[in-house]
Design an enzyme around this catalytic site. Structure first.
Site, PDB file in Angstrom:
ATOM      1  N   GLU A  75       0.821  -1.213   0.000  1.00 29.13           N
ATOM      2  CA  GLU A  75       0.000   0.000   0.000  1.00 29.13           C
ATOM      3  C   GLU A  75       0.853   1.261   0.000  1.00 29.13           C
ATOM      4  OE1 GLU A  75      -3.979  -1.538   2.315  1.00 29.13           O
ATOM      5  OE2 GLU A  75      -2.303  -0.865   3.516  1.00 29.13           O
ATOM      6  N   CYS A  88       3.095   8.470   1.139  1.00 31.95           N
ATOM      7  CA  CYS A  88       3.776   7.552   2.045  1.00 31.95           C
ATOM      8  C   CYS A  88       3.936   6.221   1.303  1.00 31.95           C
ATOM      9  CB  CYS A  88       2.918   7.390   3.301  1.00 31.95           C
ATOM     10  SG  CYS A  88       3.580   6.198   4.457  1.00 31.95           S
ATOM     11  N   CYS A  99       6.730  -4.545  15.813  1.00 27.05           N
ATOM     12  CA  CYS A  99       6.263  -3.521  16.764  1.00 27.05           C
ATOM     13  C   CYS A  99       4.812  -3.836  17.141  1.00 27.05           C
ATOM     14  CB  CYS A  99       6.366  -2.125  16.158  1.00 27.05           C
ATOM     15  SG  CYS A  99       8.038  -1.729  15.624  1.00 27.05           S
ATOM     16  N   CYS A 102       1.537  -2.007  15.624  1.00 33.08           N
ATOM     17  CA  CYS A 102       1.519  -1.816  14.175  1.00 33.08           C
ATOM     18  C   CYS A 102       0.859  -2.994  13.471  1.00 33.08           C
ATOM     19  CB  CYS A 102       2.958  -1.644  13.695  1.00 33.08           C
ATOM     20  SG  CYS A 102       3.132  -1.676  11.917  1.00 33.08           S
TER      21      CYS A 102
HETATM   22  S1  SF4 Z   1       6.312  -1.320   9.676  1.00 29.39           S
HETATM   23 FE1  SF4 Z   1       5.430  -1.563  11.732  1.00 29.39          FE
HETATM   24  S2  SF4 Z   1       6.531  -3.343  12.607  1.00 29.39           S
HETATM   25 FE2  SF4 Z   1       7.748  -2.586  10.875  1.00 29.39          FE
HETATM   26  S3  SF4 Z   1       9.219  -1.158  11.794  1.00 29.39           S
HETATM   27 FE3  SF4 Z   1       7.450   0.072  11.084  1.00 29.39          FE
HETATM   28  S4  SF4 Z   1       6.150   0.209  12.913  1.00 29.39           S
HETATM   29 FE4  SF4 Z   1       7.600  -1.485  13.319  1.00 29.39          FE
END
Ligand code: SF4
Length: 332
Positions: A75, A88, A99, A102
């Site tokens: 995306e 983005c 993370c 996320c």
């Molecule tokens: S995409 Fe999500 S899991 Fe990967 S580094 Fe960025 S915030 Fe962390």
């Protein structure tokens, strides 16, 4: 061109066709000989990532779902803000950094994007949008940790900023990382000089390592030491991103610690109230906590912005990208 015993200026001509004329047809490259055009056709193909779906948010943000040649999805999100139109873009299908706030992390890492797939998002979106809405700024902050796909990222950034390539000013490009210290150091030496944003998201390792496992490898002190030495052009600053999670990292004490930690680093701070998604373990901070956090940092002379959630209704906001089909999407 050298391998094919062609003159070096042929490479310049091809670059001009691809990046300035934006042609996708070798036969249109009329200043090349017929035999060279045929040779190119035999060895290469040109095109853009396929826009599989477009979803438009109530706030005007557009989320593009691209289908890549192997069927994987990524995306990119176009965010209009008066004259600034920010895109983005993604660098990986999924992400392996895990993370906990996320949605992309739930996919794991499926694969890295190639330089053309990274650039292709920018080129395909501009091709889709009218002249007045063309992208003015790029943030490399979509799906994936950009520095975890280092070689493709660097190749794509070089093509973005180069005069023979897309000619985007390096001031208008921001690379966002979760803090891969070794790669940040390596990237400095590339001398590409785009803006750097770092997701800090906590002020103590005990908390940060829970929400960002990368902290176990590169704790806060190591990360900030590396950033203190990061070369910046005159009048440029680093950006620290701080996703506020209610009851986890949004206390007044966190704001106090953050002000202390960032002392001496030329920077600004973006506060991002957590954007919810289904199954998330976190809540957004209260308005009160958010403003208290911001006001404290301002009182310590930091430049602090609260990032408005953009495209949250279409899962297009920070931390919400997972290349899913949405019911309100417009199939392309
Ligand atoms: S995409 Fe999500 S899991 Fe990967 S580094 Fe960025 S915030 Fe962390």
């Amino acid at each position: 061109m050298a391998e094919w015993n062609e003159k070096p200026y042929r490479a310049d001509q091809i670059f001009t066709w691809v990046y300035h004329q934006k042609t996708v047809d070798f036969d249109a490259m009329t200043n090349l000989s017929k035999s060279l055009r045929q040779h190119l056709k035999d060895y290469f193909h040109m095109g853009f990532p396929r826009i599989a779906q477009k979803t438009v948010s109530a706030d005007g943000t557009i989320k593009y779902l691209f289908q890549l040649e192997d069927g994987e999805n990524i995306e990119a999100v176009w965010i209009p803000d008066n004259r600034r139109k920010t895109l983005c873009i993604s660098t990986q299908v999924g992400c392996r950094l895990g993370c906990s706030f996320c949605l992309t992390a739930t996919l794991g890492l499926k694969r890295n994007l190639t330089p053309s797939e990274i650039l292709g998002q920018y080129m395909a979106v501009n091709r889709d949008l009218p002249e007045t809405e063309q992208v003015t700024n790029v943030v490399v902050m979509g799906m994936g940790e950009p520095l975890d796909n280092y070689d493709s990222l660097v190749a794509a950034l070089r093509l973005m900023v180069s005069p023979e390539g897309l000619r985007i000013s390096n001031r208008r490009i921001t690379l966002s990382t979760s803090g891969l210290v070794d790669k940040i150091k390596k990237f400095q030496a590339e001398n590409i000089m785009v803006n750097l944003a770092v997701s800090l998201n906590a002020t103590e390792d005990a908390t940060r390592s829970k929400i960002m496992p990368i902290d176990k490898k590169y704790p806060i002190a190591v990360l900030l030491d590396c950033l203190r030495d990061y070369p910046l052009k005159r009048k440029r600053r680093l950006t620290f991103e701080y996703v506020l999670l209610r009851g986890t990292n949004d206390s007044h004490e966190d704001a106090v610690r953050l002000a202390r930690l960032l002392k001496g680093i030329p920077c600004k701070v973006n506060l991002i109230p957590f954007n919810r998604f289904e199954g998330a373990d976190y809540e957004a901070p209260s308005e009160e906590a958010l403003l208290d956090f911001q006001n404290y940092l301002i009182s310590k002379n930091y430049t602090v912005f609260i990032r408005k959630p953009r495209g949250a209704d279409i899962l297009g906001a920070c931390g919400q990208l997972a290349a899913q089909s949405l019911p309100q999407a417009i199939p392309q």
